[in-house]
Design an enzyme around this catalytic site. Sequence first.
Site, mmCIF file in Angstrom:
data_model
loop_
_atom_site.group_PDB
_atom_site.id
_atom_site.type_symbol
_atom_site.label_atom_id
_atom_site.label_comp_id
_atom_site.label_asym_id
_atom_site.label_seq_id
_atom_site.Cartn_x
_atom_site.Cartn_y
_atom_site.Cartn_z
ATOM 1 N N CYS A 129 0.815 -1.223 0.000
ATOM 2 C CA CYS A 129 0.000 0.000 0.000
ATOM 3 C C CYS A 129 0.848 1.273 0.000
ATOM 4 O O CYS A 129 0.435 2.288 -0.565
ATOM 5 C CB CYS A 129 -0.980 0.009 1.171
ATOM 6 S SG CYS A 129 -0.267 -0.378 2.757
ATOM 7 N N HIS A 254 -2.799 6.692 3.359
ATOM 8 C CA HIS A 254 -1.359 6.983 3.418
ATOM 9 C C HIS A 254 -1.075 8.257 2.616
ATOM 10 O O HIS A 254 -1.719 8.526 1.600
ATOM 11 C CB HIS A 254 -0.556 5.850 2.780
ATOM 12 C CG HIS A 254 -0.520 4.564 3.550
ATOM 13 N ND1 HIS A 254 -0.944 4.431 4.860
ATOM 14 C CD2 HIS A 254 -0.109 3.328 3.168
ATOM 15 C CE1 HIS A 254 -0.780 3.175 5.255
ATOM 16 N NE2 HIS A 254 -0.283 2.465 4.240
#
Length: 349
Positions: A129, A254
């Site tokens: 990710c 993120h």
Amino acid sequence: VRPTLAVVGATGAVGTVMLQILSQHADIWGEIRLVASPRSAGRKLTVRGEEVEVVAVSEEAFDGVDIAMFDVPDEVAARWAPVAAAKGAIVVDNSGAFRMDPDVPLVVPEVNPHAARRRPRSIVASPNCATLSMIVAIGALHAEFGLRELIVSSYQAVSGAGRAGIETLRSQLAMVAGTELGTSPGDVRRSVGDETGPFPAPLALNVVPWVGSLREDGWSSEEMKVRDESRKILGLPGLKVTATCVRVPVVTTHSMTVHARFEDEVTVDKAREILATAPGVVLFDDPAEGEFPTPADVVGTDPTWVGRVRRSLDDTAALELFVCGDNLRKGSALNTAQIAELIASEFTA
Ligand code: 2RA
């Protein structure tokens, strides 16, 4: 005939998002089979508006499966992906088990869709990710300008560490709310005590410059993933990559600061034009109006959001960016689902 899909790891944090995405996207599937560990077998989950009973992972669970999406820990994927492949399924694996295997393509449909076609092990891997929070935007800029170097710092959400990460942050925030903590050395650490869950230090009112496990020379596994995966996806084995991965008190999404150096001089106008039109990218960049991506705005969305686009002050061939991406969607479930859909299109071609 519509392909049969298996979702392995359907009950996890990412698996839950996978089912949401399968229910939101155009329905191209025949049977959708939900597979999980024996302890989750028997649970009923909803996908495409129907209740489906979870079956325990076994060789038989893959009978007749055409495509199997895996979101399980590395060691579980290492054990069961080859079993599913041997039963004739094409495996799309979101774990790190096979990402660097030379016989397994590492695919981001917006960047290197062609790579999914060569899969000698019938396994296709989806990146980590952290890599996925920036690579769609970077891939678009690379296609135009020719990338030479990346220097990135990540600001990673706690859901990257699963449900335990989320629960740990929420309980720590409750401990510090309404207090004077965060003002003297170690005060938050003492208050939080050993409630640090999967993290090596307190997250509330803090940032922790560590994600993953210790690798050689002080690098973390997360930092080496960003480096190795970016090189493989872009087909640039000699790409210079420096990553520093930091955990921050955000539940999901993120973020990354990116310094990207290219072959020749670049302009912000050209870079903005590319980012504004690149598939899977949203350019949100007007600091005068307070417009730049933040996790609070990006969470729950699919695109890679890009802002703060500047040309480096000391290098006319380099750009500075700030990117955000939902680590459970494009960072995990969505990219895996997009690869599965890409492969499914071969069935109907
Ligand atoms: C993390 N990228 O954020 C790692 C694994 N999902 O913890």
